[in-house]
Each structure stands twice: as C-alpha cells, then as structure tokens.
Design a protein around this motif. Structure first.
Motif, PDB file in Angstrom:
ATOM      1  N   PRO A  19       0.801  -1.235   0.000  1.00 12.32           N
ATOM      2  CA  PRO A  19       0.000   0.000   0.000  1.00 12.32           C
ATOM      3  C   PRO A  19       0.830   1.279   0.000  1.00 12.32           C
ATOM      4  O   PRO A  19       0.309   2.346  -0.328  1.00 12.32           O
ATOM      5  CB  PRO A  19      -0.829  -0.132   1.290  1.00 12.32           C
ATOM      6  N   GLU A  20       2.110   1.191   0.354  1.00 10.61           N
ATOM      7  CA  GLU A  20       2.962   2.384   0.390  1.00 10.61           C
ATOM      8  C   GLU A  20       3.658   2.651  -0.943  1.00 10.61           C
ATOM      9  O   GLU A  20       4.372   3.644  -1.088  1.00 10.61           O
ATOM     10  CB  GLU A  20       4.025   2.225   1.487  1.00 10.61           C
ATOM     11  N   LEU A  21       3.437   1.785  -1.911  1.00 12.46           N
ATOM     12  CA  LEU A  21       4.068   1.961  -3.219  1.00 12.46           C
ATOM     13  C   LEU A  21       3.572   3.256  -3.866  1.00 12.46           C
ATOM     14  O   LEU A  21       2.382   3.570  -3.827  1.00 12.46           O
ATOM     15  CB  LEU A  21       3.722   0.758  -4.104  1.00 12.46           C
ATOM     16  N   GLU A  22       4.486   3.999  -4.507  1.00 16.07           N
ATOM     17  CA  GLU A  22       4.135   5.290  -5.088  1.00 16.07           C
ATOM     18  C   GLU A  22       4.148   5.303  -6.614  1.00 16.07           C
ATOM     19  O   GLU A  22       3.471   6.130  -7.233  1.00 16.07           O
ATOM     20  CB  GLU A  22       5.105   6.362  -4.582  1.00 16.07           C
ATOM     21  N   ALA A  23       4.927   4.427  -7.233  1.00 18.18           N
ATOM     22  CA  ALA A  23       5.052   4.450  -8.690  1.00 18.18           C
ATOM     23  C   ALA A  23       5.381   3.054  -9.190  1.00 18.18           C
ATOM     24  O   ALA A  23       5.910   2.213  -8.457  1.00 18.18           O
ATOM     25  CB  ALA A  23       6.155   5.428  -9.120  1.00 18.18           C
ATOM     26  N   VAL A  24       5.078   2.820 -10.469  1.00 20.40           N
ATOM     27  CA  VAL A  24       5.441   1.556 -11.107  1.00 20.40           C
ATOM     28  C   VAL A  24       6.027   1.835 -12.480  1.00 20.40           C
ATOM     29  O   VAL A  24       5.667   2.812 -13.149  1.00 20.40           O
ATOM     30  CB  VAL A  24       4.248   0.586 -11.259  1.00 20.40           C
TER      31      VAL A  24
END
Length: 308
Positions: free
Chosen positions: A58-63
């Motif tokens: 859930p803390e991921l900001e970009a892919v």
C-alpha cells in the motif's frame, strides 16, 4: 532527495539489461517490489502478478511497466486506480486508443503517466534536433536492421497481434525521427514482409513525406547480420547529418561530433522523477501512430516461415 518507492513489473530481458541497472544507481527511486510470472529480483519483494503486488504494497508510489504491450493496459489501469504514477516501456500499448484511455485516467487521478521512448534519450538526439532546426531538409533515410534471434530469443509475443514484429525496434527509429525532424511526417506507402507462420512482419519498407513534401524513407529488417545498422541520415542544404548506432554516435558532414556518454535508461528515470515532481504527464503517441498507419496502409507480402 526523498526517494520514491517503485515497483517494476515484467522482469524480462529489457528489465534486466536496462531498467534494473538504471534504477539501482538512481537517487530518486527505491525499488521495493517486483511482479513477474517467471522471475524474481534479489533485494526486492517479489510477486507473481501486479494485482498481488498492489494489494500487498500500500505504500508503493510508482510503477514501471516492462511486460509485453498486449497486457500493459490492464496493468497500467490497475496501477492508476491504486493511485500510483506509471511509466510505460515502449511501445506504450498495443493500440492507440488504450493509451488515450490511460491518459484520461491519469489526468482524472492526478497522477503522472509517462509513455517512454528510450531512444530519444540517446546522446545524439538533442544535438541533432538543434542542428536540424535551422536547416532546409532535402531527404531522410532511416536504416534500422538487426538480428531478431540476438535481441528477442524465444520471445513469442513479438510475433502475435500487438507485438509489432520488426516495428518493435523500428519504433525506436520513428521515436528519434519524430523528435529531431522539425516538421511532422505522413506515411504514404508501406510494404510489410511477414513470415508464413507468424502474425507480424519481419521486415518493412516505408515511405513518408513531411509537411513540405520532403521524402522520408525507412527500412526495417530483422534478418540482418552480422553487421547491424541503426542509422538515420538527413541530407540538408548545409551538409549531411548521420546518426549512428541508434544515437550513440553523430556525424555532420562526415566529421564525428562530441555528444557525451550514452545513458538512455538513467535519463528515462530522471524524466519520470521530474514529471512526478511537477505533477505532469508525457504521453507522445506519434511513433505508435505511424506504426498503426503502416499496418493500415501496408501491402502485405508473405515470406519464408520464421525458425528460431
């Protein structure tokens, strides 16, 4: 600089050869998770699908999406829905309209969408663009010829609809041409040479004109070797400009020009970080549009079956 937590999706040849090394040395991103059906990356948390990665991170900001284009729309849509910034490897999608839908989704979500063209970040490109801006162009000849068995071993997706065939590398040439030429180009004729046992071409001959009628020709071939060619030759009223090795070298009037080191993929991540900081997107589909035009206008010729 606070690092942006990044996920990488699709751990194939391009991810291992280019994306992972570029991310590893980049000060603006921290690779925390990867998603791939068949591979894992040491030092990151690994998942078999992007959906599993998004649910657990859930803390991921970009892919950064490096899977084949046929599956990229669903992946990008899921990432944008989860509130992430998205970078797309080239080509940005399997169709033009899906990229436009993603652009609208990114705008509505207030997130960055970056349709990347790595060849535009080759060191020769911006030098060539500046030099051509004040010249009268007489003709353009693009030669993009390589050995598919060397660059895409065992990659069946390139031969399926949406995989682009020889346009997978050819679109790199078109991404450079649309960046350096001062006027838009329009396709007038195309010949597509397709092996009897696959769906996409192994070679193509294209004819364009620019807005002033200047001829632009391009030849793409995946049956080439051992000496491969990635060249764009532009003849002007003040000499000939030649981009060599896909943009790693530049000659003007037959004289080599100093252009600096090659850092295509680090530059992609530089640009992605800057776009996120500015709250902007960069979605230029002109190279993909020219490829789509080739499939629409191209005369199709069957050639011998492809054997890996």
């Amino acid at each position: 600089m606070k690092k942006i937590s990044l996920g990488l999706v699709g751990i194939g040849k391009i991810a291992r050869d280019q994306h992972l090394p570029a991310i590893a040395v980049h000060e603006g991103f921290d690779l925390v998770a990867c998603a791939s059906r068949n591979a894992q990356v040491e030092g990151a948390r690994n998942y078999s699908t992007i959906d599993a990665m998004l649910a657990a991170e859930p803390e991921l900001e970009a892919v950064s999406l490096c899977a084949p284009p046929q599956v990229r729309f669903a992946q990008a849509r899921a990432a944008l829905k989860a509130g992430l910034h998205v970078m797309l490897e080239k080509p940005p999608g399997a169709s033009l309209n899906e990229v436009e839908v993603l652009r609208a989704h990114a705008l509505a979500a207030g997130r960055t969408l970056f349709a990347s063209w790595h060849s535009r970040h080759a060191p020769a490109v911006e030098v060539a663009r500046a030099w051509l801006a004040s010249r009268e162009i007489r003709s353009v000849d693009v030669r993009w010829k390589e050995d598919v068995r060397r660059w895409h071993p065992g990659q069946a997706w390139i031969w399926e609809p949406g995989g682009l065939g020889v346009f997978d590398p050819g679109i790199n040439a078109l991404s450079i041409a649309t960046r350096i030429l001062p006027r838009e180009i329009v396709l007038t004729e195309a010949a597509l040479y397709t092996p009897a046992n696959v769906q996409t071409p192994i070679a193509a001959d294209l004819k364009f004109v620019d807005e002033d009628g200047v001829p632009v020709r391009a030849g793409f071939d995946w049956r080439h070797g051992p000496r491969e060619e990635w060249e764009i030759e532009v003849r002007t009223d003040r000499g000939t400009l030649l981009i060599v090795a896909g943009g790693k070298h530049l000659e003007i009037g037959g004289v080599p020009v100093e252009i600096g080191p090659e850092r295509e993929y680090p530059a992609l991540y530089d640009h992605f970080r800057q776009l996120i900081e500015r709250g902007e997107s960069d979605v230029d589909v002109r190279p993909l549009r020219l490829v789509a035009d080739a499939f629409m206008l191209g005369r199709k010729y069957e050639v011998e079956p492809f054997v890996e």
